[in-house]
Design an enzyme around this catalytic site. Structure first.
Site, PDB file in Angstrom:
ATOM      1  N   ALA A   9       0.838  -1.212   0.000  1.00  9.52           N
ATOM      2  CA  ALA A   9       0.000   0.000   0.000  1.00  9.52           C
ATOM      3  C   ALA A   9       0.864   1.250   0.000  1.00  9.52           C
ATOM      4  O   ALA A   9       0.514   2.276   0.570  1.00  9.52           O
ATOM      5  CB  ALA A   9      -0.931  -0.012   1.214  1.00  9.52           C
ATOM      6  N   HIS A 174      12.615  -4.709 -18.361  1.00 12.06           N
ATOM      7  CA  HIS A 174      12.389  -3.373 -17.800  1.00 12.06           C
ATOM      8  C   HIS A 174      13.705  -2.894 -17.202  1.00 12.06           C
ATOM      9  O   HIS A 174      13.861  -2.814 -15.996  1.00 12.06           O
ATOM     10  CB  HIS A 174      11.298  -3.469 -16.738  1.00 12.06           C
ATOM     11  CG  HIS A 174      10.873  -2.140 -16.193  1.00 12.06           C
ATOM     12  ND1 HIS A 174      10.573  -1.066 -16.972  1.00 12.06           N
ATOM     13  CD2 HIS A 174      10.677  -1.735 -14.911  1.00 12.06           C
ATOM     14  CE1 HIS A 174      10.218  -0.049 -16.205  1.00 12.06           C
ATOM     15  NE2 HIS A 174      10.282  -0.434 -14.947  1.00 12.06           N
TER      16      HIS A 174
HETATM   17  N1  LIG Z   1       7.321  -2.297 -13.011  1.00 14.18           N
HETATM   18  C1  LIG Z   1       7.453  -0.992 -13.035  1.00 14.18           C
HETATM   19  O1  LIG Z   1       7.456  -0.379 -14.090  1.00 14.18           O
HETATM   20  C2  LIG Z   1       7.570  -0.236 -11.735  1.00 14.18           C
HETATM   21  C3  LIG Z   1       7.327   1.147 -11.692  1.00 14.18           C
HETATM   22  C4  LIG Z   1       7.397   1.801 -10.463  1.00 14.18           C
HETATM   23  C5  LIG Z   1       7.736   1.083  -9.310  1.00 14.18           C
HETATM   24  N2  LIG Z   1       8.008  -0.240  -9.404  1.00 14.18           N
HETATM   25  C6  LIG Z   1       8.353  -1.041  -8.229  1.00 14.18           C
HETATM   26  O2  LIG Z   1       7.186  -1.199  -7.426  1.00 14.18           O
HETATM   27  C7  LIG Z   1       7.580  -1.448  -6.074  1.00 14.18           C
HETATM   28  C8  LIG Z   1       6.779  -0.506  -5.159  1.00 14.18           C
HETATM   29  O3  LIG Z   1       7.142   0.826  -5.372  1.00 14.18           O
HETATM   30  P1  LIG Z   1       6.540   1.976  -4.408  1.00 14.18           P
HETATM   31  O4  LIG Z   1       7.033   3.269  -4.917  1.00 14.18           O
HETATM   32  O5  LIG Z   1       5.094   1.756  -4.204  1.00 14.18           O
HETATM   33  O6  LIG Z   1       7.311   1.613  -3.034  1.00 14.18           O
HETATM   34  P2  LIG Z   1       6.808   1.932  -1.538  1.00 14.18           P
HETATM   35  O7  LIG Z   1       8.001   1.763  -0.681  1.00 14.18           O
HETATM   36  O8  LIG Z   1       6.067   3.210  -1.513  1.00 14.18           O
HETATM   37  O9  LIG Z   1       5.750   0.761  -1.233  1.00 14.18           O
HETATM   38  C9  LIG Z   1       6.086  -0.557  -1.047  1.00 14.18           C
HETATM   39  C10 LIG Z   1       5.191  -1.103   0.055  1.00 14.18           C
HETATM   40  O10 LIG Z   1       5.367  -2.539   0.129  1.00 14.18           O
HETATM   41  C11 LIG Z   1       5.122  -2.858   1.495  1.00 14.18           C
HETATM   42  N3  LIG Z   1       5.560  -4.229   1.793  1.00 14.18           N
HETATM   43  C12 LIG Z   1       6.817  -4.675   2.042  1.00 14.18           C
HETATM   44  N4  LIG Z   1       6.784  -6.011   2.274  1.00 14.18           N
HETATM   45  C13 LIG Z   1       5.498  -6.410   2.143  1.00 14.18           C
HETATM   46  C14 LIG Z   1       4.834  -7.664   2.238  1.00 14.18           C
HETATM   47  N5  LIG Z   1       5.501  -8.796   2.499  1.00 14.18           N
HETATM   48  N6  LIG Z   1       3.485  -7.699   2.044  1.00 14.18           N
HETATM   49  C15 LIG Z   1       2.799  -6.570   1.766  1.00 14.18           C
HETATM   50  N7  LIG Z   1       3.380  -5.357   1.645  1.00 14.18           N
HETATM   51  C16 LIG Z   1       4.713  -5.270   1.839  1.00 14.18           C
HETATM   52  C17 LIG Z   1       5.862  -1.779   2.262  1.00 14.18           C
HETATM   53  O11 LIG Z   1       5.457  -1.705   3.610  1.00 14.18           O
HETATM   54  C18 LIG Z   1       5.509  -0.537   1.439  1.00 14.18           C
HETATM   55  O12 LIG Z   1       4.357   0.121   1.970  1.00 14.18           O
HETATM   56  C19 LIG Z   1       9.099  -1.223  -6.036  1.00 14.18           C
HETATM   57  O13 LIG Z   1       9.759  -2.481  -6.114  1.00 14.18           O
HETATM   58  C20 LIG Z   1       9.368  -0.417  -7.293  1.00 14.18           C
HETATM   59  O14 LIG Z   1      10.691  -0.576  -7.766  1.00 14.18           O
HETATM   60  C21 LIG Z   1       7.915  -0.899 -10.595  1.00 14.18           C
END
Ligand SMILES: NC(=O)c1ccc[n+]([C@@H]2O[C@H](COP(=O)([O-])OP(=O)(O)OC[C@H]3O[C@@H](n4cnc5c(N)ncnc54)[C@H](O)[C@@H]3O)[C@@H](O)[C@H]2O)c1
Length: 307
Positions: A9, A174
């Site tokens: 979230a 990616h």
């Molecule tokens: N594929 C893409 O194009 C793309 C684009 C943007 C971000 N991302 C990736 O998406 C991911 C999330 O990015 P973000 O900016 O939302 O990060 P963020 O840090 O804001 O959110 C990640 C959340 O995951 C939660 N979390 C950790 N372990 C968990 C678990 N076991 N179960 C449930 N929740 C858990 C954390 O508490 C945190 O709230 C990152 O790995 C980022 O690199 C990918």
């Protein structure tokens, strides 16, 4: 109503949940390990329903058992990049997080279609497919829609034309070696090769490859989330409404483009069954070489996980 679970979230997950609810795509469960946080964000979103006029419910939880009966699970849990980090730097930590989530998806939502967002994207998608054991058409990764949207936006800004008139295809993993295909990039059917000089297209393709890093550097903390969440939700919508959109998706290849038994970004038809078909485009020798090099990089990273 369909049920959509968003795992994580944080920035991407919460924004995806908001977009899903505002589009009435289904009832949304927002899961995170931080106590109270997904519940607070969900309550906040619910209070916007009467203003925005949506019917979807949004429920926050810390309990993976609430994934039960999900039609779609979007996995965004894990660390995001900080300035100076590559997506590959996230590999081991996110593999631990995403691997655990995949086991819960298998246990509680065995019929779900899974869209992986966590980075490094192609490797995390392979990990989720392995841990869930789901049929490959039900596990995919979001990257190509975002990378193509970045390329489209840069082209629209350069030409001063409507964003929605630009269509683009960015394939491959990616990462820095993703493959923007200018030959398949058009402005309402007109090839961009007829509208922009080669050097300009190359510069825009380069900016696309570094599109994520450009935002990470500007934000100084965390990474992009508005376009990433919109991209994941477009994929979810195509599945939930059986739209059969043709989108670039990290999908399981079984020999297309000479790429066998691995996940990488390719154009697919996305419908109610998930990835319904991988579309094999006619590529030039150079394009094919770039795509295969990108796939080889993904395969190297997957090998580090000993799946
Ligand atoms: N594929 C893409 O194009 C793309 C684009 C943007 C971000 N991302 C990736 O998406 C991911 C999330 O990015 P973000 O900016 O939302 O990060 P963020 O840090 O804001 O959110 C990640 C959340 O995951 C939660 N979390 C950790 N372990 C968990 C678990 N076991 N179960 C449930 N929740 C858990 C954390 O508490 C945190 O709230 C990152 O790995 C980022 O690199 C990918």
């Amino acid at each position: 109503m369909s049920k959509i679970t968003v795992v994580g979230a944080g920035f991407v997950g919460a924004t995806a949940a908001q977009r899903l609810a505002e589009k009435n795509l289904g009832d949304v469960v927002l899961h995170d390990i931080v106590p109270g946080m997904p519940q607070g964000k969900a309550l906040d979103m619910v209070q916007s329903a009467c203003i925005e006029g949506f019917e979807s419910t949004v429920t926050g939880t810390n309990d993976p058992a609430d994934y039960k009966d999900s039609d779609i699970v979007i996995i965004t849990s894990g660390l995001a990049r900080q300035p100076g980090m590559s997506r590959d730097d996230l590999l081991l930590k996110n593999a631990e997080i995403v691997g655990g989530v995949a086991e819960n998806v298998k246990k509680y939502a065995p019929n779900a279609i899974v869209i992986v967002v966590s980075n490094p994207l192609d490797v995390m998608t392979a990990l989720v497919a392995k841990k869930t054991g789901f049929p490959k058409e039900r596990v995919m990764g979001m990257a190509g829609v975002l990378d193509s949207a970045r390329f489209r936006a840069f082209i629209a800004m350069e030409l001063g034309v409507a964003y929605q008139d630009v269509n683009a295809m960015v394939l491959g993993g990616h990462g820095d070696d993703m493959v923007p295909l200018s030959r398949y990039t058009t402005v309402n059917g007109i090839s961009i090769e007829a509208l922009l000089p080669k050097e300009k297209i190359a510069a825009l393709a380069d900016r696309t490859r570094n599109g994520g890093a450009e935002i990470v550097k500007l934000l100084q903390k965390g990474s992009a989330y508005y376009a990433p969440s919109a991209s994941a939700v477009q994929m979810a919508q195509s599945i939930l409404r059986d739209e059969k959109r043709v989108l670039p998706v990290a999908a399981w290849c079984t020999g297309e483009y000479g790429i066998k038994n691995q996940y990488v970004g390719v154009p697919v038809i996305l419908g109610a069954k998930g990835v319904e078909k991988v579309i094999a485009l006619d590529l030039t020798a150079d394009e094919l070489k770039s795509l295969q090099a990108s796939a080889a990089h993904v395969a190297d990273s997957v090998a580090k996980l000993n799946l």
